[in-house]
Design a protein around this motif. Structure first.
Motif, mmCIF file in Angstrom:
data_model
loop_
_atom_site.group_PDB
_atom_site.id
_atom_site.type_symbol
_atom_site.label_atom_id
_atom_site.label_comp_id
_atom_site.label_asym_id
_atom_site.label_seq_id
_atom_site.Cartn_x
_atom_site.Cartn_y
_atom_site.Cartn_z
ATOM 1 N N ASP A 1 -21.622 -63.238 8.366
ATOM 2 C CA ASP A 1 -21.046 -62.815 9.649
ATOM 3 C C ASP A 1 -20.071 -61.658 9.462
ATOM 4 N N ILE A 2 -19.276 -61.709 8.406
ATOM 5 C CA ILE A 2 -18.265 -60.666 8.179
ATOM 6 C C ILE A 2 -18.914 -59.358 7.763
ATOM 7 N N LEU A 3 -19.797 -59.410 6.785
ATOM 8 C CA LEU A 3 -20.336 -58.172 6.215
ATOM 9 C C LEU A 3 -21.316 -57.475 7.147
ATOM 10 N N ARG A 4 -21.931 -58.213 8.040
ATOM 11 C CA ARG A 4 -22.903 -57.581 8.934
ATOM 12 C C ARG A 4 -22.253 -56.805 10.071
ATOM 13 N N VAL A 5 -21.056 -57.214 10.470
ATOM 14 C CA VAL A 5 -20.471 -56.573 11.653
ATOM 15 C C VAL A 5 -19.142 -55.886 11.407
ATOM 16 N N ARG A 6 -18.449 -56.206 10.286
ATOM 17 C CA ARG A 6 -17.109 -55.663 10.096
ATOM 18 C C ARG A 6 -17.119 -54.654 8.961
ATOM 19 N N HIS A 7 -17.612 -53.477 9.267
ATOM 20 C CA HIS A 7 -17.740 -52.446 8.245
ATOM 21 C C HIS A 7 -16.529 -51.537 8.151
ATOM 22 N N VAL A 8 -15.580 -51.653 9.082
ATOM 23 C CA VAL A 8 -14.429 -50.754 9.048
ATOM 24 C C VAL A 8 -13.130 -51.520 9.241
ATOM 25 N N GLY A 9 -12.060 -50.999 8.610
ATOM 26 C CA GLY A 9 -10.707 -51.476 8.855
ATOM 27 C C GLY A 9 -10.402 -52.884 8.417
ATOM 28 N N LYS A 10 -11.148 -53.424 7.445
ATOM 29 C CA LYS A 10 -10.892 -54.776 6.955
ATOM 30 C C LYS A 10 -10.805 -54.767 5.431
ATOM 31 N N VAL A 11 -9.976 -55.682 4.908
ATOM 32 C CA VAL A 11 -9.985 -55.982 3.480
ATOM 33 C C VAL A 11 -10.477 -57.415 3.353
ATOM 34 N N ILE A 12 -11.583 -57.600 2.635
ATOM 35 C CA ILE A 12 -12.275 -58.887 2.611
ATOM 36 C C ILE A 12 -12.191 -59.477 1.212
ATOM 37 N N ALA A 13 -11.492 -60.612 1.079
ATOM 38 C CA ALA A 13 -11.382 -61.308 -0.200
ATOM 39 C C ALA A 13 -12.330 -62.497 -0.182
ATOM 40 N N THR A 14 -13.278 -62.528 -1.104
ATOM 41 C CA THR A 14 -14.304 -63.563 -1.123
ATOM 42 C C THR A 14 -13.965 -64.671 -2.116
ATOM 43 N N GLY A 15 -14.653 -65.786 -2.001
ATOM 44 C CA GLY A 15 -14.467 -66.895 -2.920
ATOM 45 C C GLY A 15 -15.066 -66.591 -4.280
ATOM 46 N N GLY A 16 -14.605 -67.308 -5.286
ATOM 47 C CA GLY A 16 -15.047 -67.044 -6.648
ATOM 48 C C GLY A 16 -16.517 -67.294 -6.888
ATOM 49 N N GLY A 17 -17.141 -68.180 -6.080
ATOM 50 C CA GLY A 17 -18.549 -68.496 -6.281
ATOM 51 C C GLY A 17 -19.473 -67.843 -5.286
ATOM 52 N N VAL A 18 -18.993 -66.812 -4.591
ATOM 53 C CA VAL A 18 -19.811 -66.185 -3.558
ATOM 54 C C VAL A 18 -21.098 -65.605 -4.115
ATOM 55 N N VAL A 19 -21.108 -65.245 -5.395
ATOM 56 C CA VAL A 19 -22.299 -64.616 -5.983
ATOM 57 C C VAL A 19 -23.310 -65.637 -6.482
ATOM 58 N N GLU A 20 -23.033 -66.935 -6.299
ATOM 59 C CA GLU A 20 -23.965 -67.954 -6.779
ATOM 60 C C GLU A 20 -25.313 -67.875 -6.057
ATOM 61 N N LEU A 21 -25.287 -67.552 -4.762
ATOM 62 C CA LEU A 21 -26.528 -67.492 -3.993
ATOM 63 C C LEU A 21 -27.106 -66.088 -4.015
ATOM 64 N N GLU A 22 -28.392 -65.999 -4.229
ATOM 65 C CA GLU A 22 -29.054 -64.694 -4.275
ATOM 66 C C GLU A 22 -28.930 -63.959 -2.950
ATOM 67 N N ALA A 23 -28.964 -64.715 -1.849
ATOM 68 C CA ALA A 23 -28.834 -64.073 -0.538
ATOM 69 C C ALA A 23 -27.498 -63.349 -0.412
#
Length: 762
Positions: free
Chosen positions: A104-126
């Motif tokens: 939801d965040i990456l598809r619509v919020r391309h400007v003016g945000k700093v996005i800190a993700t969880g440590g395991g966000v890369v576990e899923l290929e999607a």
């Protein structure tokens, strides 16, 4: 440069200090061609505990953007901690919920945000695919920290996050690292900062180094103040030094000393203990922590005089990885296969490409057609700097080299052309562009025939290419000035043949003859001539014109003298160096300036230059303050300068000032006689700030004493003495006159010795 300038400043490539790291099996990142919008959102990825939320908070506050922390968003949506969610629904459901938030965040919020993700966000290929797509529009930054420190943090009990069950944290780190690098466009090492025991209760100052390093990367990504060296064959000579250590940590104690005179570090990756990407990342981060000089990354192959195998399978990945680390320069050997070379050129971002060719056999003939054809091929390949090195067999080979350089046009690609070997030493001295140097403290020279910076200056002086110049201080009275100690120490430490002396006179007429002399190298200007000297100068900088005073004179050509003001730069430097990340300049930041004399103009200008738009001014004579406020308010429609009738408690200011600058002369002879303008402890921001005293006649003044009282109570107020301002403006003068950085430690030591001696005798 203010980090908010990322949004507004024009793109330009020119400008205006590790723990053991275990080898990694992760590949280096796959880079992408970057041309991001200044408002493109920033995504931070990396293991839990590396500092993503801390970095995100710093960046969001500085940029005025929103911070989106995916872990916090999930907890808010589910109304429970991550640990409780996993205990109730399981890991699989947690990953699905996390993935939906990231999507939801990456598809619509391309400007003016700093996005800190969880440590395991890369576990899923999607999620990995989503991050790869996002990095085409905005930077995805892989954040690293010393592994042992992170693993120790992860071992601690934590209510928000469950423990690793099916694998250890170390195993998770190793497995995820390749995913992080697969998805990122840049990599940042958030090195742990030791916190002195006396500052344990307040760690805001400890984050300063991390903040500076992270903002440097952000500026570099967006092409703002990319920390590049100005190169011109007829301009100031430039030099670089190759760090020939197998571990740059071994150089830390000597870095300041061996950097004297140089403009650029060369990191020889082929000489390092390991070419593992994580090891290299920490080597670069270590160097950046201890030096602000730009970095040239080189992986020299065996055929070109280095240690890395010509057919080494990781050659391309290592060079790619250097680009993700944000190195300012990268060396691409002319012998690189076209596929690798062109791919690197396509993904270089704001790195400057130096294309090199090393002829160790001495078969290159400078005056031959083949050499010119080689040069032309290097230009055609897209070189932004060309390095051609042959091996001199006779002294005459150096003359042939200069003859070849003379055939190139004035607008040619900058050329670094030298001869290696003992017979080629003079070519290194005569080469004006990024001449490679050595130093006695290095474990070994990078190539035969290299000379040190001081040796090069000595040869230039003896050959008449570096004439001795005389520098002066113009003013009255100046008998007790510290300026001679600053500049004569700088000249002698740098090995320059110049001198600096006092020129005390009652009138400007006594100075015109000095300035007209062929040996005149420049001058510092103090009262009463800072304004009166201006009509005698052919050029005055925009800064000096706005401030209305000149304190530095620089000869720029025959019969041409330029006036500059370094006072404001000194104030700016001290402000930016002393402000904690918690007090980064925003639109609500306020500052208080005491006094409305000449130096207050420099203070107001410096505050405006770092982005402060709410300034309060107090002077015992209100009319003078009003005139100054009216004049400077015209600089910027957003700038508001409010004159205070008195320093009340509380001040009529919405946000208490986090910057207080006193420009009032310290004319008192005892502590009891200190000028009291009504400043009280209640006037200082409760969130900390910086207090700067411009007068240096006394070490501690009323302002600094109050700021120190706040600091003693645990509130992070930085104290900057007037002597520090004197030193900083002197360092800037050294740079303007010699194009060299001042040897700050040596100069400061000498000046403080002279200062304390003077205090004892007065």
């Amino acid at each position: 440069m203010n980090v908010r300038d990322l949004i507004h400043a024009p793109k330009t490539s020119l400008p205006s200090s590790m723990l053991s790291v275990a080898p990694s099996r992760a590949s280096s990142p796959t880079t992408t061609s970057q041309n991001y919008s200044r408002r493109a959102s920033i995504v931070l990825i990396g293991m839990r505990g590396v500092g993503k939320t801390t970095l995100g908070t710093l960046a969001a506050k500085a940029l005025g953007w929103e911070l989106l922390d995916t872990d916090q968003i999930l907890e808010k949506q589910q109304r429970m901690s991550i640990s409780d969610f996993i205990a109730k629904h399981g890991w699989e459901e947690f990953r699905k919920a996390e993935s939906q938030i990231v999507t939801d965040i990456l598809r619509v919020r391309h400007v003016g945000k700093v996005i800190a993700t969880g440590g395991g966000v890369v576990e899923l290929e999607a999620n990995r695919n989503l991050l790869k797509r996002f990095r085409q529009n905005g930077p995805v930054i892989h954040v690293l920290r010393e592994k042992d420190a992170v693993l120790e943090f992860l071992r601690q009990p934590n209510r928000r996050f469950p423990p690793f069950l099916h694998e250890t944290a170390r195993e998770a780190w190793t497995r995820r690292e390749k995913y992080f690098r697969e998805c990122c466009s840049f990599e940042f090492v958030s090195m742990t900062v030791p916190v002195p025991p006396e500052e344990e209760g307040d760690r805001t100052f400890a984050f300063k180094a991390v903040e500076e390093e992270f903002f440097r990367l952000l500026r570099f990504i967006h092409g703002v103040d990319c920390n590049k060296v100005v190169l011109h064959p007829r301009g100031a000579r430039s030099y670089f030094l190759a760090l020939t250590y197998d571990d740059i940590r071994n150089a830390i104690a000597d870095l300041e000393y061996i950097s004297l005179g140089i403009d650029l570090w060369e990191v020889r990756a082929d000489l390092l203990l390991s070419q593992d990407p994580t090891f290299i990342a920490y080597q670069i981060a270590t160097l950046r922590r201890h030096s602000k000089l730009p970095i040239l990354f080189t992986l020299r192959t065996v055929s070109q005089g280095g240690k890395y195998p010509d057919e080494g399978p990781g050659r391309r990945d290592i060079l790619y990885h250097a680009l993700t680390l944000g190195v300012e320069y990268i060396d691409l050997e002319m012998t690189l296969p076209d596929a690798i070379f062109n791919d690197l050129m396509d993904h270089k971002g704001n790195a400057t490409v130096l294309v090199s060719y090393q002829d160790w056999k001495g078969s290159l003939v400078w005056t031959s057609l083949q050499t010119r054809q080689l040069y032309d091929r290097m230009v055609k390949r897209g070189a932004e700097i060309i390095e051609l090195a042959s091996t001199a067999k006779t002294f005459e080979d150096n003359m042939s080299l200069r003859q070849f350089v003379g055939t190139l046009g004035p607008n040619s690609v900058p050329l670094l052309a030298i001869n290696m070997g003992p017979e080629g030493k003079i070519s290194r001295v005569l080469n004006p562009i990024l001449s490679p140097l050595s130093h006695p403290l290095l474990p070994r020279a990078a190539a035969p025939g290299q000379v040190s910076f001081t040796e090069a200056q000595s040869i230039l002086y003896l050959t008449g290419l570096l004439p001795a110049k005389k520098f002066f201080l113009f003013g009255r009275p100046i008998a007790h000035s510290m300026s001679p100690a600053i500049h004569n120490t700088a000249f002698s430490t740098l090995g320059l043949p110049h001198t600096y002396e006092l020129k005390e006179t009652d009138t400007i007429d006594g100075l015109t003859e000095v300035m007209a002399s062929s040996t005149f190298g420049g001058a510092s200007v103090t009262i009463p001539f800072k304004v009166d000297i201006m009509p005698y100068l052919q050029h005055i900088s925009r800064h000096a014109r706005i401030i209305g005073a000149v304190n530095t004179i620089i000869p720029t050509g025959p019969g041409m003298l330029s006036g500059e003001n370094t006072d404001w730069r000194a104030i700016k430097t001290c402000l930016l160096r002393s402000l904690t990340p918690a007090n980064v300049v925003t639109s609500s930041t306020t500052a208080l300036v005491l006094g409305a004399g000449g130096t207050s103009r420099a203070a107001l200008y410096a505050l405006h230059q770092i982005g402060v738009i709410n300034i309060f001014l107090y002077n015992r004579t209100r009319k003078r303050a009003e005139l100054l406020a009216d004049e400077f308010s015209k600089l910027d429609p957003l700038l508001t300068i409010t004159v205070l009738d008195k320093l009340e408690v509380p001040l009529p200011i919405t946000a208490e000032p986090s910057m207080i600058v006193s420009t009032i002369p310290a004319t008192a002879t005892s502590k009891e006689d200190l000028i009291d303008v009504g400043l009280r402890e209640e006037h200082f921001s409760g969130s900390g700030g910086v207090a700067i005293e411009l007068a240096y006649e006394r070490r501690i003044t009323k302002l600094l004493a109050l700021a120190q009282d706040k600091r003693d109570k645990g509130i992070p107020w930085a104290v900057v003495e007037g002597i520090e301002l004197l030193l900083e403006q002197g360092y800037e003068q050294v740079r303007l006159w010699t194009s060299r950085r001042a040897p700050k430690t040596k100069v400061r030591q000498k000046v403080m010795e002279a200062y304390e001696k003077q205090k004892r005798t007065t």
